[in-house]
Design a protein around this motif. Structure first.
Motif, PDB file in Angstrom:
ATOM      1  N   VAL A 161       0.841  -1.199   0.000  1.00 28.06           N
ATOM      2  CA  VAL A 161       0.000   0.000   0.000  1.00 28.06           C
ATOM      3  C   VAL A 161       0.879   1.254   0.000  1.00 28.06           C
ATOM      4  O   VAL A 161       0.569   2.242  -0.676  1.00 28.06           O
ATOM      5  CB  VAL A 161      -0.971   0.000   1.206  1.00 28.06           C
ATOM      6  N   GLU A 162       1.990   1.205   0.718  1.00 27.54           N
ATOM      7  CA  GLU A 162       2.917   2.349   0.707  1.00 27.54           C
ATOM      8  C   GLU A 162       3.305   2.707  -0.731  1.00 27.54           C
ATOM      9  O   GLU A 162       3.233   3.869  -1.144  1.00 27.54           O
ATOM     10  CB  GLU A 162       4.195   2.008   1.489  1.00 27.54           C
ATOM     11  N   GLN A 163       3.700   1.679  -1.477  1.00 27.20           N
ATOM     12  CA  GLN A 163       4.168   1.920  -2.851  1.00 27.20           C
ATOM     13  C   GLN A 163       3.056   2.441  -3.755  1.00 27.20           C
ATOM     14  O   GLN A 163       3.283   3.328  -4.582  1.00 27.20           O
ATOM     15  CB  GLN A 163       4.761   0.626  -3.429  1.00 27.20           C
ATOM     16  N   GLU A 164       1.848   1.926  -3.569  1.00 23.29           N
ATOM     17  CA  GLU A 164       0.746   2.387  -4.418  1.00 23.29           C
ATOM     18  C   GLU A 164       0.353   3.829  -4.087  1.00 23.29           C
ATOM     19  O   GLU A 164      -0.005   4.598  -4.980  1.00 23.29           O
ATOM     20  CB  GLU A 164      -0.463   1.454  -4.301  1.00 23.29           C
ATOM     21  N   LEU A 165       0.413   4.192  -2.800  1.00 25.62           N
ATOM     22  CA  LEU A 165       0.117   5.581  -2.436  1.00 25.62           C
ATOM     23  C   LEU A 165       1.171   6.511  -3.040  1.00 25.62           C
ATOM     24  O   LEU A 165       0.846   7.579  -3.573  1.00 25.62           O
ATOM     25  CB  LEU A 165       0.050   5.740  -0.906  1.00 25.62           C
ATOM     26  N   GLU A 166       2.429   6.086  -2.949  1.00 30.65           N
ATOM     27  CA  GLU A 166       3.511   6.896  -3.538  1.00 30.65           C
ATOM     28  C   GLU A 166       3.290   7.069  -5.040  1.00 30.65           C
ATOM     29  O   GLU A 166       3.399   8.168  -5.587  1.00 30.65           O
ATOM     30  CB  GLU A 166       4.872   6.234  -3.259  1.00 30.65           C
ATOM     31  N   GLN A 167       2.955   5.975  -5.694  1.00 28.80           N
ATOM     32  CA  GLN A 167       2.705   5.982  -7.138  1.00 28.80           C
ATOM     33  C   GLN A 167       1.570   6.945  -7.508  1.00 28.80           C
ATOM     34  O   GLN A 167       1.634   7.628  -8.522  1.00 28.80           O
ATOM     35  CB  GLN A 167       2.320   4.556  -7.545  1.00 28.80           C
ATOM     36  N   ALA A 168       0.548   6.990  -6.654  1.00 29.75           N
ATOM     37  CA  ALA A 168      -0.611   7.847  -6.924  1.00 29.75           C
ATOM     38  C   ALA A 168      -0.392   9.280  -6.445  1.00 29.75           C
ATOM     39  O   ALA A 168      -1.268  10.130  -6.607  1.00 29.75           O
ATOM     40  CB  ALA A 168      -1.856   7.249  -6.253  1.00 29.75           C
ATOM     41  N   GLY A 169       0.764   9.550  -5.846  1.00 29.17           N
ATOM     42  CA  GLY A 169       1.051  10.903  -5.360  1.00 29.17           C
ATOM     43  C   GLY A 169       0.237  11.292  -4.141  1.00 29.17           C
ATOM     44  O   GLY A 169      -0.020  12.475  -3.897  1.00 29.17           O
ATOM     45  N   ILE A 170      -0.188  10.318  -3.363  1.00 32.14           N
ATOM     46  CA  ILE A 170      -0.983  10.594  -2.153  1.00 32.14           C
ATOM     47  C   ILE A 170      -0.056  10.537  -0.935  1.00 32.14           C
ATOM     48  O   ILE A 170       0.522   9.489  -0.642  1.00 32.14           O
ATOM     49  CB  ILE A 170      -2.131   9.571  -1.994  1.00 32.14           C
ATOM     50  N   PRO A 171       0.118  11.669  -0.233  1.00 35.00           N
ATOM     51  CA  PRO A 171       1.007  11.644   0.927  1.00 35.00           C
ATOM     52  C   PRO A 171       0.426  10.796   2.060  1.00 35.00           C
ATOM     53  O   PRO A 171      -0.784  10.745   2.245  1.00 35.00           O
ATOM     54  CB  PRO A 171       1.092  13.114   1.341  1.00 35.00           C
ATOM     55  N   TYR A 172       1.311  10.133   2.791  1.00 32.10           N
ATOM     56  CA  TYR A 172       0.820   9.325   3.905  1.00 32.10           C
ATOM     57  C   TYR A 172       1.763   9.411   5.094  1.00 32.10           C
ATOM     58  O   TYR A 172       2.951   9.725   4.942  1.00 32.10           O
ATOM     59  CB  TYR A 172       0.629   7.853   3.493  1.00 32.10           C
ATOM     60  N   VAL A 173       1.192   9.155   6.254  1.00 27.67           N
ATOM     61  CA  VAL A 173       1.988   8.949   7.461  1.00 27.67           C
ATOM     62  C   VAL A 173       1.730   7.510   7.878  1.00 27.67           C
ATOM     63  O   VAL A 173       0.709   6.923   7.532  1.00 27.67           O
ATOM     64  CB  VAL A 173       1.596   9.918   8.604  1.00 27.67           C
ATOM     65  N   GLY A 174       2.653   6.956   8.619  1.00 27.56           N
ATOM     66  CA  GLY A 174       2.435   5.600   9.105  1.00 27.56           C
ATOM     67  C   GLY A 174       3.071   4.562   8.227  1.00 27.56           C
ATOM     68  O   GLY A 174       4.210   4.697   7.809  1.00 27.56           O
ATOM     69  N   GLY A 175       2.311   3.521   7.934  1.00 22.83           N
ATOM     70  CA  GLY A 175       2.883   2.388   7.211  1.00 22.83           C
ATOM     71  C   GLY A 175       3.826   1.628   8.113  1.00 22.83           C
ATOM     72  O   GLY A 175       3.677   1.627   9.336  1.00 22.83           O
ATOM     73  N   ARG A 176       4.831   1.021   7.482  1.00 29.18           N
ATOM     74  CA  ARG A 176       5.747   0.201   8.286  1.00 29.18           C
ATOM     75  C   ARG A 176       6.470   1.026   9.347  1.00 29.18           C
ATOM     76  O   ARG A 176       6.820   0.528  10.412  1.00 29.18           O
ATOM     77  CB  ARG A 176       6.759  -0.483   7.360  1.00 29.18           C
ATOM     78  N   ALA A 177       6.671   2.329   9.040  1.00 32.47           N
ATOM     79  CA  ALA A 177       7.478   3.155   9.942  1.00 32.47           C
ATOM     80  C   ALA A 177       6.681   3.747  11.107  1.00 32.47           C
ATOM     81  O   ALA A 177       7.262   4.375  11.988  1.00 32.47           O
ATOM     82  CB  ALA A 177       8.118   4.291   9.146  1.00 32.47           C
TER      83      ALA A 177
END
Lengths: 347, 347
Positions: A161-177
């Motif tokens: 999901v991290e990679q797909e959000l990055e691909q779509a240009g959607i900023p995110y917090v969280g994920g594995r980190a």
């Protein structure tokens, strides 16, 4: 990780295509290899087609939607003749789509997995639930040029999901980190700050899921008006071999729903969003589209509700015995030993 | 920890007293202080009694069941005149019981909490959900002399349940000390061993809850035939002050239910086991028993289904506005500003 997988009957009902222009399709009688009854009281006659009889049933089909685990592979093991079957379908000019509820990988991650198993597939042919999460958010105004004022995502999930959000240009917090301090006293809980730019919490398969993460997700959903809750899928549990099943994403989503009081949108098979999206994006014509999947409650249900032709290979979680226990009206249109037989190849 | 607490309407319906010999009790009209309507369309006339008019309504009551948080205290703050009210009820010869869904403390832990707030209560008068979990297991053949062949408990929970299991002589693994390695790959999941002596998984409030714990609980429930799933409560979320709510035990239980495919027995208010147990153990006569609680979906629901007299003080989570929006038939028998007024003392 074999994640996009089996769920229990209880609590995992697939619901589909609310306002979509689909009509249910009647199951048609099949011929060929008869399967003997094993129980006189609960058995409904069922026919399993073979590589001589099955291909004819796909003559009117121009698009084939494949589930992956249990259809093309089992864990890290390719199903016999599956690569050859895909080649044969391509030779016949059929369009192929690969739709999986597994959220642990991105489209790019799946291309690598397909390739490692000898399957040649383009990223655009893959619809993983990690990709669906990003596509759903884009449809809701997240990402570049989108209408969403609070367009950051709080992710409880994994690299896919991290990679797909990055691909779509959607900023995110969280994920594995995502690091949330231990939440075992009131002071810690009271001191936690919400990020006011968060417009959606996305929950996928998350081996780092914890009470602290649950706290962090639920305060965003409770304290930020309009904050969405997006589930990559609602799968309860997955077979991982050796008779063992492991928790899927469904339980994690239910924990967040319960703690926050917000209902999740399920963007995968089993939810209402996916099939209309596929039809819109890929221009699918239900009457000429078939789904090949091993699960009754997501794959076959999605197909039946959407008016697709439904094919169940017996290489996954649904057994002949299980099918025989169902009324004939619930049987898939075609049952085969494996996907290879649909293409006229030996199982 | 203020845990035994508020839940959302959605997904947190209280169900009660399946085969118990109780009859629903009709709400009786109240008199005295009229509360003005605030909305012409959704308002049902409601009367709030005061310290002059409320005590008379408890004349026939010989046993009083009190919820704690929101009735006797809010977090660490005692409700005005609550200690004096309890003394007055005792002076009148009424029997008192204190029933809380909070599982973080044992009975002994609660005695200390009561005492720190100036409330003198005996351990036997306290029915915490941690105690209920142990009592339920005893009723199912766990513990010394019990009939259960596999009588060990796997606990996802906190010190309150640990202490109650120890008190009841029920061996357990897990609790605060439960260490499960990270479960982020298939090999780790496949290598995990189940403990064949486990006969029940108990889920309480658990700030150490994690995906790994979820894996560990679910494989026991899936792989050990007859293994029970016991929920100390199903509360969705709890007010902790400052407008913040935190995840209760309900979401953790739903995650385990979803991952394992096993339904939990809820031993607290909101479940079906508690009231028959109280009646059996304490010899309660519903017609002479009142419940004093601030939550409609557990406290008042339990009272109404069990045929108890229901009293709601406005010191907790249920507001006058919320009550006014309900049909008169759903109103508690008595609404007061605080528990003190039930004993004839100023709020």
């Amino acid at each position: 990780m074999a994640l996009g997988a089996t769920r229990q009957a209880r609590g995992c009902h697939a619901v589909l295509a609310g306002g979509a222009p689909f009509t249910a399709r009647a199951a048609t009688a099949a011929t060929a290899v008869d399967v003997p009854s094993t129980s006189a009281t609960s058995v409904t006659p069922l026919t399993v087609l073979d590589e001589r009889t099955a291909p004819e049933r796909l003559r009117e089909t121009s698009t084939l939607i494949f589930d992956c685990d249990g259809v093309l592979w089992r864990g890290s093991e390719i199903i016999h003749n599956a690569p050859e079957a895909l080649k044969e379908f391509r030779r016949q000019g059929k369009r192929l789509l690969f739709v999986t509820n597994n959220s642990s990988k991105s489209r790019a991650g799946y291309v690598a997995k397909f390739s490692s198993l000898g399957l040649e597939v383009a990223a655009e042919e893959i619809v993983s639930s990690s990709y669906c999460a990003a596509a759903y958010l884009t449809s809701q105004g997240f990402g570049p040029g989108g209408s969403r004022p609070c367009s950051k995502v709080l992710l409880l999930g994994w690299s896919g999901v991290e990679q797909e959000l990055e691909q779509a240009g959607i900023p995110y917090v969280g994920g594995r980190a995502l690091k949330v301090p231990p939440m075992d006293d009131l002071d810690a809980m009271k001191a936690l700050k919400v990020d006011p730019d968060v417009g959606a919490v996305v929950v996928g398969w998350d081996p780092n899921f914890s009470y602290s993460r649950l706290v962090y997700a639920s305060i965003h959903l409770r304290e930020l008006p309009g904050c969405l809750l997006v589930a990559t899928n609602m799968d309860c549990a997955d077979h991982i071999g050796g008779g063992r099943m492991m928790p899927g994403t469904g339980g994690l989503v239910k924990a967040v729903e319960t703690a926050s009081g917000v209902s999740a949108v399920n963007v995968a098979k089993g939810g209402e969003w996916l099939l209309p999206y596929l039809c819109r994006t890929y221009g699918l014509e239900p009457a000429h589209t078939a789904i090949v999947g091993d699960r009754m409650d997501t794959d076959i249900h999605l197909g039946r509700q959407g008016g697709l032709f439904t094919c169940l290979p017996l290489t996954g979680v649904t057994t002949l015995k299980r099918l025989e226990g169902l009324p004939a009206s619930e049987h898939p249109d075609v049952v085969v030993r494996s996907v290879a037989q649909l293409a006229g190849l030996p199982a």
